[in-house]
Design a protein around this motif. Sequence first.
Motif, PDB file in Angstrom:
ATOM      1  N   LEU A   9       0.843  -1.229   0.070  1.00  0.00           N
ATOM      2  CA  LEU A   9      -0.043   0.043  -0.018  1.00  0.00           C
ATOM      3  C   LEU A   9       0.905   1.313   0.010  1.00  0.00           C
ATOM      4  O   LEU A   9       1.577   1.485   0.887  1.00  0.00           O
ATOM      5  N   ALA A  10       0.761   2.068  -0.951  1.00  0.00           N
ATOM      6  CA  ALA A  10       1.542   3.332  -1.257  1.00  0.00           C
ATOM      7  C   ALA A  10       0.479   4.429  -0.685  1.00  0.00           C
ATOM      8  O   ALA A  10      -0.731   4.420  -1.026  1.00  0.00           O
ATOM      9  N   HIS A  11       1.087   5.135   0.322  1.00  0.00           N
ATOM     10  CA  HIS A  11       0.302   6.154   1.164  1.00  0.00           C
ATOM     11  C   HIS A  11       0.816   7.717   0.766  1.00  0.00           C
ATOM     12  O   HIS A  11       2.196   7.980   1.003  1.00  0.00           O
ATOM     13  N   PHE A  12       0.362   8.520   0.215  1.00  0.00           N
ATOM     14  CA  PHE A  12       0.571  10.007  -0.168  1.00  0.00           C
ATOM     15  C   PHE A  12      -0.514  10.993   0.523  1.00  0.00           C
ATOM     16  O   PHE A  12      -1.700  10.448   0.779  1.00  0.00           O
ATOM     17  N   ILE A  13      -0.212  12.080   0.855  1.00  0.00           N
ATOM     18  CA  ILE A  13      -1.171  13.045   1.046  1.00  0.00           C
ATOM     19  C   ILE A  13      -1.075  14.063   0.003  1.00  0.00           C
ATOM     20  O   ILE A  13      -0.318  14.720  -0.241  1.00  0.00           O
ATOM     21  N   GLY A  14      -2.272  14.198  -0.792  1.00  0.00           N
ATOM     22  CA  GLY A  14      -2.431  15.122  -1.861  1.00  0.00           C
ATOM     23  C   GLY A  14      -2.479  16.641  -1.373  1.00  0.00           C
ATOM     24  O   GLY A  14      -2.485  17.164  -0.197  1.00  0.00           O
ATOM     25  N   GLN A  15      -2.269  17.255  -2.274  1.00  0.00           N
ATOM     26  CA  GLN A  15      -2.351  18.811  -2.147  1.00  0.00           C
ATOM     27  C   GLN A  15      -3.510  19.432  -1.449  1.00  0.00           C
ATOM     28  O   GLN A  15      -3.669  20.324  -0.883  1.00  0.00           O
ATOM     29  N   LEU A  37      -4.250   9.669  -0.284  1.00  0.00           N
ATOM     30  CA  LEU A  37      -4.231   9.050  -1.582  1.00  0.00           C
ATOM     31  C   LEU A  37      -3.618   7.671  -1.334  1.00  0.00           C
ATOM     32  O   LEU A  37      -2.286   7.593  -0.561  1.00  0.00           O
ATOM     33  N   LEU A  38      -4.353   6.572  -1.516  1.00  0.00           N
ATOM     34  CA  LEU A  38      -3.705   5.343  -1.365  1.00  0.00           C
ATOM     35  C   LEU A  38      -3.718   4.526  -2.886  1.00  0.00           C
ATOM     36  O   LEU A  38      -4.764   4.516  -3.355  1.00  0.00           O
ATOM     37  N   LEU A  39      -2.657   3.766  -3.070  1.00  0.00           N
ATOM     38  CA  LEU A  39      -2.311   2.951  -4.242  1.00  0.00           C
ATOM     39  C   LEU A  39      -2.045   1.455  -3.665  1.00  0.00           C
ATOM     40  O   LEU A  39      -1.039   1.464  -2.989  1.00  0.00           O
ATOM     41  N   PHE A  40      -3.322   0.627  -4.210  1.00  0.00           N
ATOM     42  CA  PHE A  40      -2.781  -0.701  -3.679  1.00  0.00           C
ATOM     43  C   PHE A  40      -2.542  -1.498  -4.693  1.00  0.00           C
ATOM     44  O   PHE A  40      -2.879  -1.771  -5.747  1.00  0.00           O
ATOM     45  N   PHE A  41      -1.022  -2.224  -4.488  1.00  0.00           N
ATOM     46  CA  PHE A  41      -0.665  -3.212  -5.403  1.00  0.00           C
ATOM     47  C   PHE A  41      -0.626  -4.439  -4.832  1.00  0.00           C
ATOM     48  O   PHE A  41      -0.561  -4.821  -3.604  1.00  0.00           O
ATOM     49  N   ASP A  42      -0.987  -5.529  -5.772  1.00  0.00           N
ATOM     50  CA  ASP A  42      -1.195  -7.051  -5.234  1.00  0.00           C
ATOM     51  C   ASP A  42       0.110  -7.483  -5.104  1.00  0.00           C
ATOM     52  O   ASP A  42       0.096  -8.717  -4.428  1.00  0.00           O
ATOM     53  N   ALA A  45       4.998  -5.328  -8.643  1.00  0.00           N
ATOM     54  CA  ALA A  45       3.958  -4.553  -9.229  1.00  0.00           C
ATOM     55  C   ALA A  45       4.345  -3.049  -8.768  1.00  0.00           C
ATOM     56  O   ALA A  45       4.302  -2.160  -9.346  1.00  0.00           O
ATOM     57  N   PHE A  46       4.440  -3.164  -7.413  1.00  0.00           N
ATOM     58  CA  PHE A  46       4.577  -1.705  -6.883  1.00  0.00           C
ATOM     59  C   PHE A  46       5.918  -1.210  -7.380  1.00  0.00           C
ATOM     60  O   PHE A  46       6.062   0.036  -7.727  1.00  0.00           O
ATOM     61  N   LEU A  47       7.135  -2.034  -7.295  1.00  0.00           N
ATOM     62  CA  LEU A  47       8.382  -1.581  -8.015  1.00  0.00           C
ATOM     63  C   LEU A  47       8.415  -1.283  -9.320  1.00  0.00           C
ATOM     64  O   LEU A  47       9.097  -0.379  -9.523  1.00  0.00           O
ATOM     65  N   GLN A  48       7.670  -2.007 -10.215  1.00  0.00           N
ATOM     66  CA  GLN A  48       7.607  -1.605 -11.487  1.00  0.00           C
ATOM     67  C   GLN A  48       7.078  -0.278 -11.532  1.00  0.00           C
ATOM     68  O   GLN A  48       7.764   0.617 -12.455  1.00  0.00           O
TER      69      GLN A  48
END
Length: 368
Positions: A101-107, A112-117, A121-124
């Motif tokens: 799970l990649a976690h960002f705080i938007g402007q 913002l959450l990006l979920f890779f299985d 996939a995350f590193l690509q």
Amino acid sequence: MNTENPGSVEVFKLAPADIDHLYRRSGLTGNPLSSYSYHAEQAATSSPSELFKLLAESANFASIAKKLLAPDLKIEFKRGGAGSAEETYLALLSLGDNDVLAHFIGQDGNILLLFFDNEEAFLQWWSGIYASKASSNYQPVFPDVMSAEVLVCALHCIDIYRRAYMESMLDYRGGLDLAISTQDFVQLLKRALSSQDKRWLLPTMFEITPGLKEINIALKPEHIKKVQELGFLTGNENPLTLGERARLLGTEIITGWLGSIGCQATALINGQEKSLSRIFLTPTAFANHLFSFEIGAGGDTRFRHQASTMPELIQTMMKWIEALQKVIGGTGPAKAAKGETPAMKFCGQCGAELKPGKKFCTKCGIPL
């Protein structure tokens, strides 16, 4: 943050107040690695935003909630240097699965959450944004594990070359003055470390690599001698002259520095958040320069360098994450006493939970 071409990633956005409802819906109590805590009163008197509905309906809700509220491994990324945009974000992982799970705080202040299985996939996705394709057959720069002070001196030589190059341009001079006294070398090094100026490579490493400022730097003559052996400096003790290695890497940074990324992996050890590993990545048009740091029992810090193409960088990062998971996963469950139900184990291939008696992993099919 660029989220173009994210592949099969699931993207979610949450309002800050949705975190309380995520706690309530998941039943989790959280842990110190999480960036969030539960506010029961606020949760009882507010309603989730419309953004929350998409996450609540996701088949991956439980995995996302676990990583966001009670992760087993947290990797903090900071980006900066050169003309690159400054960013701070997290990659959150759990034992027992391969999701990231990649976690960002938007402007706008939303989450913002990006979920890779899986990790690959995350590193690509990650390398496609933050690394360079680079070229193969890059000559080794630091062939062995060395003291961090050697790296500090080497990066300082690169910055001195850049400084001389820019000064010659401002003065309309064709030649470069590559000589510097030992005293000026050391004084300029101190100024660089205290400057916090991310236009230069050496300060950037300390400013964006989480926790790196905590290490002890004790510069000694032996460190300058080592960078001389590596080709960053030539000449006698006074004056020093920038060597061929400093010129080559200095030119590489001038023409192709894409900024840098600093990372720190942390986990809970005996209930306390503890740093497991730190790395510093400097991509250029020619190579992805990856530096990993190890702190010895005596507090001395050593580093290892690898110049990689993008595929090589992905494989190195995969092995790094795998090693981190092994550290926090321990040596496996203790043997059950006779007559007791054996403890549940995890698949060594994919990390899925295994129940006693199974001959194959039900997730990846590998024989057990």
